[in-house]
Design a protein around this motif. Structure first.
Motif, mmCIF file in Angstrom:
data_model
loop_
_atom_site.group_PDB
_atom_site.id
_atom_site.type_symbol
_atom_site.label_atom_id
_atom_site.label_comp_id
_atom_site.label_asym_id
_atom_site.label_seq_id
_atom_site.Cartn_x
_atom_site.Cartn_y
_atom_site.Cartn_z
ATOM 1 N N HIS A 105 -13.073 -27.106 -12.801
ATOM 2 C CA HIS A 105 -14.458 -27.004 -13.252
ATOM 3 C C HIS A 105 -15.155 -25.910 -12.454
ATOM 4 O O HIS A 105 -15.349 -26.037 -11.240
ATOM 5 N N VAL A 106 -15.520 -24.826 -13.110
ATOM 6 C CA VAL A 106 -16.111 -23.676 -12.426
ATOM 7 C C VAL A 106 -17.540 -24.000 -11.992
ATOM 8 O O VAL A 106 -18.345 -24.487 -12.783
ATOM 9 N N ASP A 107 -17.836 -23.724 -10.725
ATOM 10 C CA ASP A 107 -19.174 -23.997 -10.186
ATOM 11 C C ASP A 107 -20.105 -22.797 -10.299
ATOM 12 O O ASP A 107 -21.332 -22.958 -10.264
ATOM 13 N N ASN A 187 -14.494 -16.258 -11.297
ATOM 14 C CA ASN A 187 -14.867 -17.672 -11.330
ATOM 15 C C ASN A 187 -14.687 -18.285 -9.950
ATOM 16 O O ASN A 187 -13.675 -18.039 -9.285
ATOM 17 N N GLU A 189 -14.745 -21.992 -7.807
ATOM 18 C CA GLU A 189 -14.867 -23.450 -7.687
ATOM 19 C C GLU A 189 -14.913 -23.801 -6.212
ATOM 20 O O GLU A 189 -14.026 -23.403 -5.444
#
Length: 207
Positions: A105-107, A187, A189
């Motif tokens: 899940h990319v933050d 990206n 995370e």
């Protein structure tokens, strides 16, 4: 769940807008061993296999659907045909945890501010926004385009935070990080442990 240890580099063969974005990704996996509904991390984004097959050239491929929310929250340009992606299949019980716990899940998005050689390795600097900055710590873990890395240094500025990582020759050669250059968006995370520690701190402060 994933580890941030890349097992293949895929290439987007086609990107077809149809409500969600249908991506067909060529890869080196044996598709007989990949089930429909399986999760594959694509440059740090956990996506679900909705179709698969093997081309006439013997190359495996799989299809995933990236929602508008996924496209909005990930690095610009990464879902275009021809783009190379870091691939990792989901963990199985008993697999070695070689990197760190990664959710897919990319933050947020970071931007490369510089790449320089240090011996046979490369040091890469990034800038991140204030929302992500509190979770980046020296010697902590961070996932960059799906790759588990260790943070070397962190420097806070008024508007953003800079941090750097070292890429050994192996990591440089077996991932898409060899494409990193100033201005490239990636990206990010954050470490799941850092996320939960921050949440605990918030609750203690409120109480």
């Amino acid at each position: 769940m994933f580890t941030g240890i890349i097992t293949d580099i895929g290439t987007i063969l086609s990107a077809d807008p149809r409500g969600d974005l249908r991506l067909t990704i060529g890869c080196g996996y044996d598709m007989d061993g990949v089930a429909l509904g399986a999760s594959i991390a694509c440059s740090g984004v956990c996506l679900t296999v909705v179709d698969k097959g093997t081309g006439a050239d013997g190359q495996g491929w799989f299809a995933v659907d990236a929602s508008a929310e996924t496209v909005r929250r990930t690095a610009p340009g990464m879902w275009e045909a021809g783009r190379r992606l870091n691939l990792e299949r989901a963990l199985k019980l008993g697999d070695e945890l070689g990197g760190h716990i990664v959710t897919g899940h990319v933050d947020g998005i970071a931007t490369v501010i510089g790449v320089c050689e240090e011996g046979e390795s490369r040091r890469v600097g990034f800038t991140v926004t204030p929302e992500i900055a509190p979770f980046i710590a020296p010697k902590g873990s961070v996932t960059v385009d799906g790759v588990s890395l260790t943070v070397n240094e962190v420097a806070d500025h008024k508007r953003d935070t800079h941090f750097s990582v070292n890429l050994i020759p192996h990591t440089w050669s077996v991932t898409t990080l060899d494409e990193l250059a100033e201005g490239r968006a990636v990206n990010i995370e954050i470490d799941v442990l850092a996320r939960y520690l921050a949440r605990m701190k918030e609750r203690i402060t409120v109480v």
